[in-house]
Design a protein around this motif. Structure first.
Motif, PDB file in Angstrom:
ATOM      1  N   GLY A   1       0.700  -1.162   0.102  1.00  0.00           N
ATOM      2  CA  GLY A   1       0.074  -0.224  -0.025  1.00  0.00           C
ATOM      3  C   GLY A   1       0.935   1.272   0.005  1.00  0.00           C
ATOM      4  O   GLY A   1       0.561   2.277  -0.858  1.00  0.00           O
ATOM      5  N   VAL A   2       2.104   1.348   0.860  1.00  0.00           N
ATOM      6  CA  VAL A   2       2.871   2.360   0.863  1.00  0.00           C
ATOM      7  C   VAL A   2       3.432   2.662  -0.342  1.00  0.00           C
ATOM      8  O   VAL A   2       3.563   3.884  -0.914  1.00  0.00           O
ATOM      9  CB  VAL A   2       3.638   2.330   2.071  1.00  0.00           C
ATOM     10  CG1 VAL A   2       4.795   3.535   1.884  1.00  0.00           C
ATOM     11  CG2 VAL A   2       2.807   2.402   3.553  1.00  0.00           C
ATOM     12  N   LEU A   3       3.988   1.412  -0.785  1.00  0.00           N
ATOM     13  CA  LEU A   3       4.722   1.365  -2.365  1.00  0.00           C
ATOM     14  C   LEU A   3       3.780   2.146  -3.276  1.00  0.00           C
ATOM     15  O   LEU A   3       4.197   2.809  -4.261  1.00  0.00           O
ATOM     16  CB  LEU A   3       5.259   0.349  -2.529  1.00  0.00           C
ATOM     17  CG  LEU A   3       6.094   0.159  -3.851  1.00  0.00           C
ATOM     18  CD1 LEU A   3       7.342   1.065  -3.708  1.00  0.00           C
ATOM     19  CD2 LEU A   3       6.499  -1.333  -4.280  1.00  0.00           C
ATOM     20  N   TYR A   4       2.519   1.464  -3.499  1.00  0.00           N
ATOM     21  CA  TYR A   4       1.487   2.108  -4.309  1.00  0.00           C
ATOM     22  C   TYR A   4       1.241   3.425  -4.247  1.00  0.00           C
ATOM     23  O   TYR A   4       1.131   4.194  -5.011  1.00  0.00           O
ATOM     24  CB  TYR A   4       0.324   1.044  -4.305  1.00  0.00           C
ATOM     25  CG  TYR A   4      -0.829   1.512  -5.279  1.00  0.00           C
ATOM     26  CD1 TYR A   4      -0.752   1.138  -6.726  1.00  0.00           C
ATOM     27  CD2 TYR A   4      -1.803   2.393  -4.851  1.00  0.00           C
ATOM     28  CE1 TYR A   4      -1.774   1.463  -7.247  1.00  0.00           C
ATOM     29  CE2 TYR A   4      -2.652   2.761  -5.755  1.00  0.00           C
ATOM     30  CZ  TYR A   4      -2.701   2.297  -6.996  1.00  0.00           C
ATOM     31  OH  TYR A   4      -3.691   2.534  -8.028  1.00  0.00           O
ATOM     32  N   TYR A   5       1.073   3.941  -2.827  1.00  0.00           N
ATOM     33  CA  TYR A   5       0.701   5.276  -2.695  1.00  0.00           C
ATOM     34  C   TYR A   5       1.975   6.168  -3.113  1.00  0.00           C
ATOM     35  O   TYR A   5       1.822   7.214  -3.923  1.00  0.00           O
ATOM     36  CB  TYR A   5       0.587   5.492  -1.211  1.00  0.00           C
ATOM     37  CG  TYR A   5       0.351   7.230  -0.962  1.00  0.00           C
ATOM     38  CD1 TYR A   5      -0.904   7.759  -1.169  1.00  0.00           C
ATOM     39  CD2 TYR A   5       1.350   7.602  -0.428  1.00  0.00           C
ATOM     40  CE1 TYR A   5      -0.958   9.048  -0.948  1.00  0.00           C
ATOM     41  CE2 TYR A   5       1.221   9.066   0.043  1.00  0.00           C
ATOM     42  CZ  TYR A   5      -0.025   9.684  -0.252  1.00  0.00           C
ATOM     43  OH  TYR A   5      -0.071  11.003  -0.109  1.00  0.00           O
TER      44      TYR A   5
ATOM     45  N   LEU B   1       4.608   5.710  -5.472  1.00  0.00           N
ATOM     46  CA  LEU B   1       4.519   5.549  -6.817  1.00  0.00           C
ATOM     47  C   LEU B   1       3.092   6.016  -7.680  1.00  0.00           C
ATOM     48  O   LEU B   1       3.487   6.977  -8.589  1.00  0.00           O
ATOM     49  CB  LEU B   1       4.320   3.876  -7.381  1.00  0.00           C
ATOM     50  CG  LEU B   1       5.581   3.111  -7.269  1.00  0.00           C
ATOM     51  CD1 LEU B   1       5.436   1.641  -7.627  1.00  0.00           C
ATOM     52  CD2 LEU B   1       6.668   3.667  -7.786  1.00  0.00           C
ATOM     53  N   ALA B   2       2.350   6.150  -7.202  1.00  0.00           N
ATOM     54  CA  ALA B   2       0.882   6.809  -7.790  1.00  0.00           C
ATOM     55  C   ALA B   2       0.970   8.216  -7.446  1.00  0.00           C
ATOM     56  O   ALA B   2       0.722   9.007  -8.396  1.00  0.00           O
ATOM     57  CB  ALA B   2      -0.332   6.144  -7.241  1.00  0.00           C
ATOM     58  N   THR B   3       1.778   8.790  -6.352  1.00  0.00           N
ATOM     59  CA  THR B   3       1.609  10.071  -6.047  1.00  0.00           C
ATOM     60  C   THR B   3       3.077  11.037  -6.504  1.00  0.00           C
ATOM     61  O   THR B   3       2.806  11.909  -7.014  1.00  0.00           O
ATOM     62  CB  THR B   3       1.693  10.451  -4.448  1.00  0.00           C
ATOM     63  OG1 THR B   3       0.764   9.627  -3.746  1.00  0.00           O
ATOM     64  CG2 THR B   3       1.689  11.589  -4.236  1.00  0.00           C
TER      65      THR B   3
ATOM     66  N   ARG C   1       5.529  11.583 -12.572  1.00  0.00           N
ATOM     67  CA  ARG C   1       6.770  12.116 -13.179  1.00  0.00           C
ATOM     68  C   ARG C   1       6.978  11.146 -14.622  1.00  0.00           C
ATOM     69  O   ARG C   1       7.125  11.864 -15.730  1.00  0.00           O
ATOM     70  CB  ARG C   1       8.027  11.901 -12.631  1.00  0.00           C
ATOM     71  CG  ARG C   1       7.821  12.933 -11.421  1.00  0.00           C
ATOM     72  CD  ARG C   1       9.153  12.813 -10.599  1.00  0.00           C
ATOM     73  NE  ARG C   1       9.427  13.840  -9.460  1.00  0.00           N
ATOM     74  CZ  ARG C   1      10.106  13.895  -8.572  1.00  0.00           C
ATOM     75  NH1 ARG C   1      11.013  12.931  -8.594  1.00  0.00           N
ATOM     76  NH2 ARG C   1      10.197  14.860  -7.441  1.00  0.00           N
ATOM     77  N   VAL C   2       6.804  10.009 -14.819  1.00  0.00           N
ATOM     78  CA  VAL C   2       6.712   9.009 -15.801  1.00  0.00           C
ATOM     79  C   VAL C   2       5.725   9.557 -16.855  1.00  0.00           C
ATOM     80  O   VAL C   2       6.059   9.609 -18.076  1.00  0.00           O
ATOM     81  CB  VAL C   2       6.575   7.768 -15.345  1.00  0.00           C
ATOM     82  CG1 VAL C   2       6.636   6.963 -16.666  1.00  0.00           C
ATOM     83  CG2 VAL C   2       7.769   7.171 -14.381  1.00  0.00           C
ATOM     84  N   GLU C   3       4.684   9.805 -16.233  1.00  0.00           N
ATOM     85  CA  GLU C   3       3.477  10.409 -17.351  1.00  0.00           C
ATOM     86  C   GLU C   3       3.873  11.482 -17.742  1.00  0.00           C
ATOM     87  O   GLU C   3       3.704  11.845 -19.094  1.00  0.00           O
ATOM     88  CB  GLU C   3       2.282  10.358 -16.542  1.00  0.00           C
ATOM     89  CG  GLU C   3       1.017  10.829 -17.358  1.00  0.00           C
ATOM     90  CD  GLU C   3      -0.369  10.790 -16.578  1.00  0.00           C
ATOM     91  OE1 GLU C   3      -1.510  11.156 -17.220  1.00  0.00           O
ATOM     92  OE2 GLU C   3      -0.326  10.694 -15.272  1.00  0.00           O
ATOM     93  N   ALA C   4       4.423  12.509 -17.059  1.00  0.00           N
ATOM     94  CA  ALA C   4       5.111  13.932 -17.686  1.00  0.00           C
ATOM     95  C   ALA C   4       5.838  13.715 -18.733  1.00  0.00           C
ATOM     96  O   ALA C   4       5.877  14.256 -19.781  1.00  0.00           O
ATOM     97  CB  ALA C   4       5.099  14.646 -16.471  1.00  0.00           C
ATOM     98  N   VAL C   5       6.826  12.634 -18.413  1.00  0.00           N
ATOM     99  CA  VAL C   5       8.100  12.568 -19.358  1.00  0.00           C
ATOM    100  C   VAL C   5       7.352  11.891 -20.776  1.00  0.00           C
ATOM    101  O   VAL C   5       7.512  12.310 -21.717  1.00  0.00           O
ATOM    102  CB  VAL C   5       8.912  11.542 -18.796  1.00  0.00           C
ATOM    103  CG1 VAL C   5       9.929  11.104 -19.599  1.00  0.00           C
ATOM    104  CG2 VAL C   5       9.677  12.426 -17.714  1.00  0.00           C
ATOM    105  N   LEU C   6       6.407  10.877 -20.554  1.00  0.00           N
ATOM    106  CA  LEU C   6       5.882  10.276 -21.595  1.00  0.00           C
ATOM    107  C   LEU C   6       4.822  11.258 -22.422  1.00  0.00           C
ATOM    108  O   LEU C   6       4.958  11.206 -23.750  1.00  0.00           O
ATOM    109  CB  LEU C   6       4.996   9.108 -21.326  1.00  0.00           C
ATOM    110  CG  LEU C   6       5.850   7.801 -20.739  1.00  0.00           C
ATOM    111  CD1 LEU C   6       4.823   6.980 -20.247  1.00  0.00           C
ATOM    112  CD2 LEU C   6       6.576   7.147 -21.849  1.00  0.00           C
ATOM    113  N   GLU C   7       4.323  12.155 -21.886  1.00  0.00           N
ATOM    114  CA  GLU C   7       3.570  13.298 -22.230  1.00  0.00           C
ATOM    115  C   GLU C   7       4.458  14.140 -23.072  1.00  0.00           C
ATOM    116  O   GLU C   7       4.050  14.472 -24.508  1.00  0.00           O
ATOM    117  CB  GLU C   7       2.652  13.941 -21.228  1.00  0.00           C
ATOM    118  CG  GLU C   7       1.682  15.002 -22.132  1.00  0.00           C
ATOM    119  CD  GLU C   7       0.751  14.502 -23.012  1.00  0.00           C
ATOM    120  OE1 GLU C   7       0.192  15.092 -24.021  1.00  0.00           O
ATOM    121  OE2 GLU C   7       0.128  13.371 -22.744  1.00  0.00           O
ATOM    122  N   ASP C   8       5.416  14.610 -22.510  1.00  0.00           N
ATOM    123  CA  ASP C   8       6.320  15.453 -23.162  1.00  0.00           C
ATOM    124  C   ASP C   8       6.957  15.026 -24.477  1.00  0.00           C
ATOM    125  O   ASP C   8       7.026  15.509 -25.352  1.00  0.00           O
ATOM    126  CB  ASP C   8       7.497  16.042 -22.234  1.00  0.00           C
ATOM    127  CG  ASP C   8       8.422  16.848 -22.698  1.00  0.00           C
ATOM    128  OD1 ASP C   8       7.905  18.055 -23.471  1.00  0.00           O
ATOM    129  OD2 ASP C   8       9.729  16.518 -22.522  1.00  0.00           O
TER     130      ASP C   8
END
Length: 166
Positions: free
Chosen positions: A23-27, A29-31, A36-43
């Motif tokens: 749960g902590v790892l999921y939180y 990673l999700a937060t 950041r990965v999504e921002a890099v992929l979008e860029d």
């Protein structure tokens, strides 16, 4: 399987801690990580789209440049062909004029040479007639001792005419 022995009291604690850590790892990673990965992929996606649009614009510009180059080349080729045709016509006209001038000059030279040849032939024929007449008179005088100039002249003329020289 001994790893999944749920009757062991430590196993329940391990599963609880697994769920807490997951749960902590999921939180985390999700937060933090996944945005950041999504921002890099979008860029990256935007940069690729921009590069594709720039490439399409460059291709369109290159196509326009190629079309302009082909038109300019065909126009230059047509102008060159026209210039070559004009030069050929000019050269042919000049060659014709020179040929005509040379032919006229040669005709004049031929006429002058024919006139000189005719004059020389007439002079030679006159000299031939005179030499023939004198030789005939001298032979006749030696052989007979008489000289008949009135008969010798027409006889020489007949002999020369018979041979086509008169």
């Amino acid at each position: 399987m001994p790893q999944l022995d749920f009757g062991n009291p430590l196993m329940i604690a391990q599963i609880v801690w697994l769920l807490i850590i997951f749960g902590v790892l999921y939180y985390v990673l999700a937060t933090y990580a996944l945005p950041r990965v999504e921002a890099v992929l979008e860029d990256r996606r935007r940069r690729i789209e921009g590069d594709l649009e720039a490439a399409q614009a460059a291709k369109a510009e290159a196509d326009a440049a190629i079309t302009a180059h082909r038109e300019a080349t065909s126009k230059a080729r047509a102008e060159a062909q026209a210039a070559i045709a004009a030069a050929m016509q000019s050269a042919q006209l000049e060659a014709t004029q020179r040929s005509e001038a040379l032919a006229a000059r040669l005709a004049d030279q031929i006429n002058a040479a024919e006139a000189r040849i005719t004059a020389a032939r007439d002079t030679a024929m006159g000299a031939l007639r005179q030499v023939s007449t004198e030789t005939t008179e001298a032979l006749l005088h030696r052989l007979t001792g008489q000289s008949e100039q009135a008969a010798v002249g027409p006889a020489v003329d007949r002999a020369l005419a018979a041979r086509g020289l008169g």
